[in-house]
Design an enzyme around this catalytic site. Structure first.
Site, short mmCIF file in Angstrom:
data_model
loop_
_atom_site.label_atom_id
_atom_site.label_comp_id
_atom_site.label_asym_id
_atom_site.label_seq_id
_atom_site.Cartn_x
_atom_site.Cartn_y
_atom_site.Cartn_z
CG ASP A 76 57.07 55.58 47.25
OD1 ASP A 76 57.96 56.27 47.79
OD2 ASP A 76 56.49 54.63 47.82
CG ASP A 78 60.96 53.01 51.07
OD1 ASP A 78 61.88 52.39 50.53
OD2 ASP A 78 61.12 54.01 51.80
CG ASP A 211 53.56 52.70 49.77
OD1 ASP A 211 53.59 52.21 50.89
OD2 ASP A 211 54.28 53.67 49.43
#
Length: 218
Positions: A76, A78, A211
């Site tokens: 990922d 962000d 996250d």
């Protein structure tokens, strides 16, 4: 467990909120103690402040190659390789809606979606506006060691793909800025490794670094 330790080392200096999902030979490694277990076939392991020096030396590199060679690693962007929260916090501080204590609210938020941490009304709407600002995603700074972690996994024989979701408030511009970010920080050759999708469960891979506590379909 050695495999989990190596994965943490290869993540280097990613944020403490990063969750690591992986399936190695069908093994169940370690569930996140703070979240309910995923129903995905991948197991989850909490990421952390790994030490880059653990990767130094031929033994560590050789062990990493054993783990990653031939595997597809989905990463990922962000709050995984870029510090989304800190950029948002810096912009929020300049807003007329900002209040004392908002920094703690942002960096220690309880809701995954940032805008949900603000009460409905002007403050929530301002949060949405910040996410839609031109240049927001292109200006995000990588975590220390994050880019080196990508290169290290690639050098260890993994196929590393950046798999990220565009924000629904600004899907088109967000996607365009992510491509420009990748070209700026990783080089044009990494653009073909970038996958932008609202549903990451459609992307096949052996390891997911994200996250988000629980990655599911739409």
């Amino acid at each position: 467990m050695r495999t989990g330790f190596l994965l943490l080392c290869l993540l280097l200096s990613l944020c403490s909120s990063v969750a690591l999902s992986f399936s190695l030979g069908g093994s169940t490694l370690l569930s996140n103690p703070h979240r309910p277990p995923s129903r995905s076939p991948r197991s989850r392991l909490r990421g952390g402040q790994a030490i880059g020096s653990h990767l130094e030396g031929s033994d560590a590199i050789g062990m990493a190659s054993e783990v990653f060679r031939g595997r597809t690693v989905l990463v990922d962007m962000d709050n995984t390789i870029v510090d989304w929260d800190r950029e948002f916090a810096a912009r929020w501080e300049k807003s007329p809606e900002a209040e004392a204590g908002d920094s703690e609210l942002i960096l220690g938020r309880t809701h995954f979606e940032m805008e949900e941490n603000f009460s409905e009304g002007p403050r929530r709407e301002r949060a949405k506006q910040i996410m839609k600002e031109t240049g927001f995603y292109e200006s995000l700074q990588p975590f220390e060691g994050a880019l080196r972690a990508l290169e290290a996994m690639s050098a260890a024989g993994a196929s590393v793909l950046l798999v990220t979701s565009p924000h629904p408030f600004c899907a088109g511009e967000c996607a365009n800025e992510k491509f420009r970010w990748v070209e700026k920080h990783l080089g044009k050759e990494w653009e073909s490794n970038l996958i932008i999708t609202r549903d990451k469960t459609f992307v096949a891979g052996d390891i997911l670094v994200d996250d988000k506590p629980l990655v599911t379909g739409r």
